[in-house]
Design a protein around this motif. Sequence first.
Motif, PDB file in Angstrom:
ATOM      1  N   GLN A  32       0.829  -1.205   0.000  1.00  0.00           N
ATOM      2  CA  GLN A  32       0.000   0.000   0.000  1.00  0.00           C
ATOM      3  C   GLN A  32       0.864   1.256   0.000  1.00  0.00           C
ATOM      4  OE1 GLN A  32      -3.818   0.507   2.401  1.00  0.00           O
ATOM      5  NE2 GLN A  32      -2.385   1.644   3.685  1.00  0.00           N
ATOM      6  N   LYS A  33       1.907   1.272   0.824  1.00  0.00           N
ATOM      7  CA  LYS A  33       2.790   2.436   0.907  1.00  0.00           C
ATOM      8  C   LYS A  33       3.455   2.728  -0.434  1.00  0.00           C
ATOM      9  CE  LYS A  33       7.100   4.017   3.062  1.00  0.00           C
ATOM     10  NZ  LYS A  33       8.217   3.665   3.975  1.00  0.00           N
ATOM     11  N   VAL A  34       3.887   1.678  -1.134  1.00  0.00           N
ATOM     12  CA  VAL A  34       4.577   1.847  -2.415  1.00  0.00           C
ATOM     13  C   VAL A  34       3.643   2.451  -3.457  1.00  0.00           C
ATOM     14  CG1 VAL A  34       5.585   0.546  -4.334  1.00  0.00           C
ATOM     15  CG2 VAL A  34       6.308   0.074  -1.990  1.00  0.00           C
ATOM     16  N   GLY A  35       2.336   2.159  -3.333  1.00  0.00           N
ATOM     17  CA  GLY A  35       1.392   2.759  -4.254  1.00  0.00           C
ATOM     18  C   GLY A  35       0.544   1.801  -5.071  1.00  0.00           C
ATOM     19  N   TYR A  36       0.619   0.504  -4.775  1.00  0.00           N
ATOM     20  CA  TYR A  36      -0.246  -0.433  -5.488  1.00  0.00           C
ATOM     21  C   TYR A  36      -1.702  -0.144  -5.128  1.00  0.00           C
ATOM     22  CZ  TYR A  36       3.662  -3.416  -6.905  1.00  0.00           C
ATOM     23  OH  TYR A  36       4.798  -3.909  -7.486  1.00  0.00           O
ATOM     24  N   PRO A  37      -2.595  -0.197  -6.111  1.00  0.00           N
ATOM     25  CA  PRO A  37      -4.013   0.043  -5.807  1.00  0.00           C
ATOM     26  C   PRO A  37      -4.707  -1.163  -5.198  1.00  0.00           C
ATOM     27  CG  PRO A  37      -3.738  -0.403  -8.148  1.00  0.00           C
ATOM     28  CD  PRO A  37      -2.350  -0.358  -7.563  1.00  0.00           C
ATOM     29  N   VAL A  38      -4.087  -2.346  -5.343  1.00  0.00           N
ATOM     30  CA  VAL A  38      -4.689  -3.592  -4.884  1.00  0.00           C
ATOM     31  C   VAL A  38      -3.583  -4.482  -4.310  1.00  0.00           C
ATOM     32  CG1 VAL A  38      -6.033  -5.634  -5.543  1.00  0.00           C
ATOM     33  CG2 VAL A  38      -6.437  -3.458  -6.706  1.00  0.00           C
ATOM     34  N   ALA A  39      -3.904  -5.218  -3.250  1.00  0.00           N
ATOM     35  CA  ALA A  39      -3.005  -6.237  -2.725  1.00  0.00           C
ATOM     36  C   ALA A  39      -3.566  -7.617  -3.073  1.00  0.00           C
ATOM     37  CB  ALA A  39      -2.851  -6.103  -1.206  1.00  0.00           C
ATOM     38  N   TYR A  40      -2.664  -8.588  -3.127  1.00  0.00           N
ATOM     39  CA  TYR A  40      -3.073  -9.948  -3.468  1.00  0.00           C
ATOM     40  C   TYR A  40      -2.486 -10.918  -2.450  1.00  0.00           C
ATOM     41  CZ  TYR A  40      -2.958 -14.539  -5.696  1.00  0.00           C
ATOM     42  OH  TYR A  40      -3.082 -15.878  -5.934  1.00  0.00           O
ATOM     43  N   LEU A  41      -3.322 -11.738  -1.858  1.00  0.00           N
ATOM     44  CA  LEU A  41      -2.872 -12.743  -0.894  1.00  0.00           C
ATOM     45  C   LEU A  41      -2.707 -14.077  -1.601  1.00  0.00           C
ATOM     46  CD1 LEU A  41      -2.225 -13.558   2.036  1.00  0.00           C
ATOM     47  CD2 LEU A  41      -4.634 -14.181   2.269  1.00  0.00           C
ATOM     48  N   SER A  42      -1.458 -14.541  -1.687  1.00  0.00           N
ATOM     49  CA  SER A  42      -1.156 -15.821  -2.310  1.00  0.00           C
ATOM     50  C   SER A  42      -1.273 -16.948  -1.292  1.00  0.00           C
ATOM     51  CB  SER A  42       0.268 -15.786  -2.879  1.00  0.00           C
ATOM     52  OG  SER A  42       0.757 -17.093  -3.111  1.00  0.00           O
ATOM     53  N   GLY A  43      -2.048 -17.962  -1.616  1.00  0.00           N
ATOM     54  CA  GLY A  43      -2.162 -19.110  -0.735  1.00  0.00           C
ATOM     55  C   GLY A  43      -0.835 -19.830  -0.560  1.00  0.00           C
ATOM     56  N   ALA A  44      -0.082 -19.942  -1.652  1.00  0.00           N
ATOM     57  CA  ALA A  44       1.232 -20.575  -1.571  1.00  0.00           C
ATOM     58  C   ALA A  44       2.141 -19.809  -0.623  1.00  0.00           C
ATOM     59  CB  ALA A  44       1.856 -20.637  -2.967  1.00  0.00           C
ATOM     60  N   TYR A  45       2.080 -18.482  -0.708  1.00  0.00           N
ATOM     61  CA  TYR A  45       2.924 -17.629   0.127  1.00  0.00           C
ATOM     62  C   TYR A  45       2.584 -17.820   1.609  1.00  0.00           C
ATOM     63  CZ  TYR A  45       6.034 -13.497   0.108  1.00  0.00           C
ATOM     64  OH  TYR A  45       7.084 -12.641   0.244  1.00  0.00           O
ATOM     65  N   VAL A  46       1.301 -17.877   1.929  1.00  0.00           N
ATOM     66  CA  VAL A  46       0.887 -18.075   3.317  1.00  0.00           C
ATOM     67  C   VAL A  46       1.351 -19.439   3.817  1.00  0.00           C
ATOM     68  CG1 VAL A  46      -1.061 -18.228   4.910  1.00  0.00           C
ATOM     69  CG2 VAL A  46      -1.098 -16.558   3.061  1.00  0.00           C
ATOM     70  N   ASN A  47       1.198 -20.471   2.992  1.00  0.00           N
ATOM     71  CA  ASN A  47       1.657 -21.800   3.378  1.00  0.00           C
ATOM     72  C   ASN A  47       3.150 -21.800   3.683  1.00  0.00           C
ATOM     73  OD1 ASN A  47      -0.251 -24.440   2.976  1.00  0.00           O
ATOM     74  ND2 ASN A  47      -1.010 -22.721   1.749  1.00  0.00           N
ATOM     75  N   HIS A  48       3.919 -21.089   2.862  1.00  0.00           N
ATOM     76  CA  HIS A  48       5.368 -21.033   3.078  1.00  0.00           C
ATOM     77  C   HIS A  48       5.700 -20.377   4.413  1.00  0.00           C
ATOM     78  CE1 HIS A  48       7.498 -22.438  -0.602  1.00  0.00           C
ATOM     79  NE2 HIS A  48       6.301 -22.297  -1.136  1.00  0.00           N
ATOM     80  N   THR A  49       4.936 -19.363   4.812  1.00  0.00           N
ATOM     81  CA  THR A  49       5.228 -18.697   6.085  1.00  0.00           C
ATOM     82  C   THR A  49       4.971 -19.617   7.264  1.00  0.00           C
ATOM     83  OG1 THR A  49       2.999 -17.748   6.381  1.00  0.00           O
ATOM     84  CG2 THR A  49       4.600 -16.451   5.097  1.00  0.00           C
ATOM     85  N   ARG A  50       4.195 -20.663   7.044  1.00  0.00           N
ATOM     86  CA  ARG A  50       3.930 -21.643   8.102  1.00  0.00           C
ATOM     87  C   ARG A  50       4.811 -22.879   7.958  1.00  0.00           C
ATOM     88  NH1 ARG A  50      -1.307 -21.369  10.321  1.00  0.00           N
ATOM     89  NH2 ARG A  50      -0.676 -23.266  11.421  1.00  0.00           N
ATOM     90  N   GLY A  51       5.701 -22.862   6.947  1.00  0.00           N
ATOM     91  CA  GLY A  51       6.618 -23.973   6.755  1.00  0.00           C
ATOM     92  C   GLY A  51       6.052 -25.140   5.979  1.00  0.00           C
ATOM     93  N   TYR A  52       4.982 -24.902   5.201  1.00  0.00           N
ATOM     94  CA  TYR A  52       4.344 -25.961   4.429  1.00  0.00           C
ATOM     95  C   TYR A  52       4.378 -25.651   2.934  1.00  0.00           C
ATOM     96  CZ  TYR A  52       2.236 -27.622   8.807  1.00  0.00           C
ATOM     97  OH  TYR A  52       2.026 -28.102  10.063  1.00  0.00           O
ATOM     98  N   PRO A  53       4.301 -26.686   2.096  1.00  0.00           N
ATOM     99  CA  PRO A  53       4.103 -26.450   0.659  1.00  0.00           C
ATOM    100  C   PRO A  53       2.673 -26.002   0.401  1.00  0.00           C
ATOM    101  CG  PRO A  53       4.054 -28.795   1.121  1.00  0.00           C
ATOM    102  CD  PRO A  53       4.447 -28.112   2.412  1.00  0.00           C
ATOM    103  N   ASP A  54       2.441 -25.476  -0.763  1.00  0.00           N
ATOM    104  CA  ASP A  54       1.130 -24.949  -1.115  1.00  0.00           C
ATOM    105  C   ASP A  54       0.059 -26.039  -1.004  1.00  0.00           C
ATOM    106  OD1 ASP A  54      -0.813 -23.235  -1.974  1.00  0.00           O
ATOM    107  OD2 ASP A  54      -0.225 -23.273  -4.086  1.00  0.00           O
TER     108      ASP A  54
END
Length: 297
Positions: A32-54
Amino acid sequence: MNGAKKLRQLLAQDGVLQAGGVADAGQARLVQKVGYPVAYLSGAYVNHTRGYPDGVLTLPEIAQRVQEITDRIDIPLIADGDEGFGDALKIQRTIRDFERAGAAGLHMEDMIQKKHGDPLPIPRAVDRLKCLLDSRRDDDFVVIARTDAVAPWRPGVHDDLVRCEQDALERMHAYAEAGADLVMPLYASMDWVRRHGRDLPKPVVILGGAARSWMGHAAEELELDMTAAEMGAYNVKVVIYGTSMLSRSFNFMEKEYRKWLAEGRFAADRQDEIDRIDANNLVGLPEKEALLSRYTG
């Protein structure tokens, strides 16, 4: 104004929307700070933060992350709805849980099991998409129909890419006719977009920076993406940068961790202190201090 209505307004404007891929609220605030009008939540990305594959985390776990993010940003969030997390009952829960969590829209793929096997037969995929559409309570909530017909995990995609690309085209037309707001041909080449994008009856969502080498190309033959503005000429309305930051940041962090371990110390400099201040400001430390000063004396 809720996120879904904001996203609808953005989609009605001229130009291509670029959505920065995130896994948590801190990243979303940076996008948001950089200026993107929309954010996108990647399921794969969230899984990685928990130490799991997508594909390992459950619907409540992903919906919780959606809520954490939308609570801390003002721009709309598009969320990854995986394959709907199960049967029709789970599909209904998915869109309603995402709506309650504050998402502005989601995409659902046409696989029965995430990143495994062939896509569902088109009639079955359309049936599941209609369940998703019929289950939304907010008419502004944006539904994106995704096909994995040319995704690298589909069996045989390397052997008969032409057939898989034709399958993707048929699916995009079927999903558009079923009522999807936008269509997402995952891993479609830029050549495919040039050939078919203008003929699709609904606006197109493209995954920016897709690993074209997964489609059988040698690394030195990677296809360069068109710019977002150039894609707009071919009916592309949204470009999502999904997990690209994950791979780049992971590589950077690995190098830094190895360096500190080998040298036995972290050699801080003035820039590190500036970076820490910037990070604290990003997540709202000044607002926290102001609130405490006002109400705790």
